[in-house]
Design a protein around this motif. Structure first.
Motif, PDB file in Angstrom:
ATOM      1  N   LEU A  28       0.829  -1.203   0.000  1.00 45.09           N
ATOM      2  CA  LEU A  28       0.000   0.000   0.000  1.00 45.09           C
ATOM      3  C   LEU A  28       0.868   1.259   0.000  1.00 45.09           C
ATOM      4  CD1 LEU A  28      -2.811  -0.987   2.542  1.00 45.09           C
ATOM      5  CD2 LEU A  28      -2.876  -1.083   0.037  1.00 45.09           C
ATOM      6  N   ILE A  29       1.944   1.226   0.803  1.00 45.32           N
ATOM      7  CA  ILE A  29       2.869   2.368   0.829  1.00 45.32           C
ATOM      8  C   ILE A  29       3.558   2.501  -0.524  1.00 45.32           C
ATOM      9  CG2 ILE A  29       4.892   3.367   1.960  1.00 45.32           C
ATOM     10  CD1 ILE A  29       4.165   1.712   4.453  1.00 45.32           C
ATOM     11  N   LEU A  30       3.956   1.365  -1.093  1.00 41.76           N
ATOM     12  CA  LEU A  30       4.622   1.379  -2.393  1.00 41.76           C
ATOM     13  C   LEU A  30       3.705   1.960  -3.469  1.00 41.76           C
ATOM     14  CD1 LEU A  30       7.288   0.432  -3.767  1.00 41.76           C
ATOM     15  CD2 LEU A  30       6.082  -1.684  -4.353  1.00 41.76           C
ATOM     16  N   GLY A  31       2.419   1.615  -3.400  1.00 41.22           N
ATOM     17  CA  GLY A  31       1.468   2.177  -4.350  1.00 41.22           C
ATOM     18  C   GLY A  31       1.400   3.690  -4.246  1.00 41.22           C
ATOM     19  N   GLY A  32       1.414   4.205  -2.998  1.00 39.15           N
ATOM     20  CA  GLY A  32       1.430   5.654  -2.803  1.00 39.15           C
ATOM     21  C   GLY A  32       2.672   6.299  -3.380  1.00 39.15           C
ATOM     22  N   ILE A  33       3.817   5.623  -3.233  1.00 36.28           N
ATOM     23  CA  ILE A  33       5.072   6.151  -3.774  1.00 36.28           C
ATOM     24  C   ILE A  33       4.975   6.304  -5.286  1.00 36.28           C
ATOM     25  CG2 ILE A  33       7.518   5.630  -4.153  1.00 36.28           C
ATOM     26  CD1 ILE A  33       7.476   4.173  -1.431  1.00 36.28           C
ATOM     27  N   PHE A  34       4.503   5.255  -5.960  1.00 35.77           N
ATOM     28  CA  PHE A  34       4.437   5.304  -7.419  1.00 35.77           C
ATOM     29  C   PHE A  34       3.419   6.330  -7.911  1.00 35.77           C
ATOM     30  CE2 PHE A  34       6.539   1.089  -7.274  1.00 35.77           C
ATOM     31  CZ  PHE A  34       7.575   1.368  -8.160  1.00 35.77           C
ATOM     32  N   LEU A  35       2.328   6.495  -7.177  1.00 30.88           N
ATOM     33  CA  LEU A  35       1.358   7.523  -7.559  1.00 30.88           C
ATOM     34  C   LEU A  35       1.985   8.911  -7.463  1.00 30.88           C
ATOM     35  CD1 LEU A  35      -1.861   6.158  -5.821  1.00 30.88           C
ATOM     36  CD2 LEU A  35      -1.579   6.546  -8.281  1.00 30.88           C
ATOM     37  N   LEU A  36       2.669   9.188  -6.343  1.00 27.19           N
ATOM     38  CA  LEU A  36       3.314  10.491  -6.179  1.00 27.19           C
ATOM     39  C   LEU A  36       4.389  10.721  -7.228  1.00 27.19           C
ATOM     40  CD1 LEU A  36       3.646  10.494  -2.281  1.00 27.19           C
ATOM     41  CD2 LEU A  36       2.262  12.091  -3.626  1.00 27.19           C
ATOM     42  N   GLU A  37       5.220   9.694  -7.473  1.00 29.67           N
ATOM     43  CA  GLU A  37       6.297   9.842  -8.447  1.00 29.67           C
ATOM     44  C   GLU A  37       5.760  10.074  -9.857  1.00 29.67           C
ATOM     45  OE1 GLU A  37       9.842   7.081  -6.446  1.00 29.67           O
ATOM     46  OE2 GLU A  37       8.924   6.514  -8.354  1.00 29.67           O
ATOM     47  N   THR A  38       4.739   9.319 -10.233  1.00 29.30           N
ATOM     48  CA  THR A  38       4.253   9.415 -11.610  1.00 29.30           C
ATOM     49  C   THR A  38       3.494  10.705 -11.847  1.00 29.30           C
ATOM     50  OG1 THR A  38       4.054   6.993 -11.567  1.00 29.30           O
ATOM     51  CG2 THR A  38       3.089   8.139 -13.445  1.00 29.30           C
ATOM     52  N   TYR A  39       2.644  11.093 -10.902  1.00 28.99           N
ATOM     53  CA  TYR A  39       1.997  12.401 -11.037  1.00 28.99           C
ATOM     54  C   TYR A  39       3.042  13.515 -10.980  1.00 28.99           C
ATOM     55  CZ  TYR A  39      -2.921  10.972 -10.784  1.00 28.99           C
ATOM     56  OH  TYR A  39      -4.159  10.451 -11.073  1.00 28.99           O
ATOM     57  N   GLY A  40       4.064  13.328 -10.137  1.00 31.40           N
ATOM     58  CA  GLY A  40       5.101  14.350 -10.021  1.00 31.40           C
ATOM     59  C   GLY A  40       5.877  14.554 -11.297  1.00 31.40           C
ATOM     60  N   VAL A  41       6.278  13.449 -11.950  1.00 28.43           N
ATOM     61  CA  VAL A  41       7.102  13.577 -13.150  1.00 28.43           C
ATOM     62  C   VAL A  41       6.316  14.186 -14.311  1.00 28.43           C
ATOM     63  CG1 VAL A  41       6.676  11.337 -14.259  1.00 28.43           C
ATOM     64  CG2 VAL A  41       8.952  12.366 -14.385  1.00 28.43           C
ATOM     65  N   VAL A  42       4.979  14.048 -14.273  1.00 29.71           N
ATOM     66  CA  VAL A  42       4.152  14.678 -15.304  1.00 29.71           C
ATOM     67  C   VAL A  42       4.232  16.195 -15.199  1.00 29.71           C
ATOM     68  CG1 VAL A  42       1.754  15.049 -16.062  1.00 29.71           C
ATOM     69  CG2 VAL A  42       2.571  12.735 -15.579  1.00 29.71           C
ATOM     70  N   HIS A  43       4.439  16.703 -13.972  1.00 27.55           N
ATOM     71  CA  HIS A  43       4.370  18.147 -13.736  1.00 27.55           C
ATOM     72  C   HIS A  43       5.721  18.795 -13.457  1.00 27.55           C
ATOM     73  CE1 HIS A  43       0.008  18.168 -13.790  1.00 27.55           C
ATOM     74  NE2 HIS A  43       0.000  17.137 -12.973  1.00 27.55           N
TER      75      HIS A  43
END
Length: 306
Positions: free
Chosen positions: A85-100
């Protein structure tokens, strides 16, 4: 005997480099993964891309470790699931972050995990970190400030802030992995498989919620044989995981960590060479401080542990 003894200094470094080179290649593909993710992802397709990226490799991991997966007990499943669950949060933050933000900023800001983790561990254990480490941490933070202000002092972009949160989330993940007793004795392959499975379940549930973006199957149909997705799935996930497991059994974890710590260098190189990122004078100075601070901090933390 003398001829054998004489051959050791020559052969040992050669064998070490045979192990080091694949690990260094993992650092390269991870560094370039930010650019790859940025090339195939938009705000509307983040969750769909994450579902596709990990759903592609998950069956391979399950097939490779099926017997060891069945050997996990209930506590290990729960612990690995929580980490997922924590890992899923990491990937969500990273992927949304790299878009912006730029691929260069993303790779360099995420490297602050190497500073945040020992600081957080010191806070939890109530052990003061070495002064050299605190100085290195301050240097890294100053570098991030300069890096995100390469075009002049302005409010950091949303992507920069998301990558900073991702670095903090990575720190939480590392601390949780070290403090959840059940997972310490778990097989590495099984632990990773359960974590990725939990993360994919989170992404799939989010994808089913109306308004969270395009459906994975529609994005997959639009992609076709998109090289970026294959690169993220096969090389940045499957290949990287197996190389780490292979290398740790043949060399020291510290040596693997040191080589993987070059990831931000490759992220910056890819962003500048392939995406035309321009840091400006302040940005270049900030990037140099981040790299110097994380390298110094890693060495200071290792010396403090000894």
């Amino acid at each position: 005997m003398s001829s054998i003894a004489a051959s050791v200094p020559l052969d040992a470094p050669r064998r070490a480099w045979l192990t080091d080179l694949p690990v260094l290649l993992v650092a390269v593909v991870w560094g370039t993964s930010y650019l790859a993710a940025k090339g195939i992802t938009t705000t509307h397709t983040v969750i769909a891309v994450l579902v596709l990226r990990f759903a592609v490799v998950l069956p391979v991991l399950v097939a490779a470790g099926w017997r060891r997966l069945r050997a996990l007990n209930a506590a290990q499943w729960r612990g690995a699931g929580l980490l997922g669950l924590i890992l899923g949060g990491i990937f969500l933050l990273e992927t949304y972050g790299v878009v912006h933000t730029s691929a260069t900023n993303a790779g360099l800001i995420i490297s602050l995990t190497m500073v945040f983790t020992p600081l957080a561990e010191a806070a939890v254990t109530r052990r003061r970190p070495p002064r050299a480490f605190l100085a290195a941490a301050a240097l890294s933070v100053a570098g991030v400030v300069l890096l995100t202000q390469g075009g002049g002092f302005t409010t950091p972009s949303p992507g920069d802030l998301l990558m900073l949160l991702a670095a903090l989330a990575r720190t939480v993940h590392v601390l949780a992995m070290s403090r959840i007793k059940a997972v310490r004795s778990a097989d590495s392959l099984s632990l990773t498989t359960v974590q990725l499975g939990s993360a994919v379940a989170v992404f799939a549930l989010l994808a089913a919620v109306p308004g969270t973006g395009a459906a994975p199957w529609s994005v997959a149909a639009g992609f076709g044989p998109r090289a970026g997705l294959v690169f993220l799935s096969v090389f940045c996930t499957l290949f990287a995981f197996f190389v780490q497991m292979w290398a740790v059994r043949r060399t020291s974890p510290s040596r693997v960590s040191l080589l993987l710590g070059t990831e931000p260098l490759w992220a910056a190189a890819a962003g500048i060479a392939l995406a035309g990122d321009r840091l400006g004078v302040l940005g270049v100075a900030g990037a140099a401080l981040v790299l110097a601070g994380t390298s110094w901090g890693r060495r200071a933390a290792d010396e403090g542990a000894r």
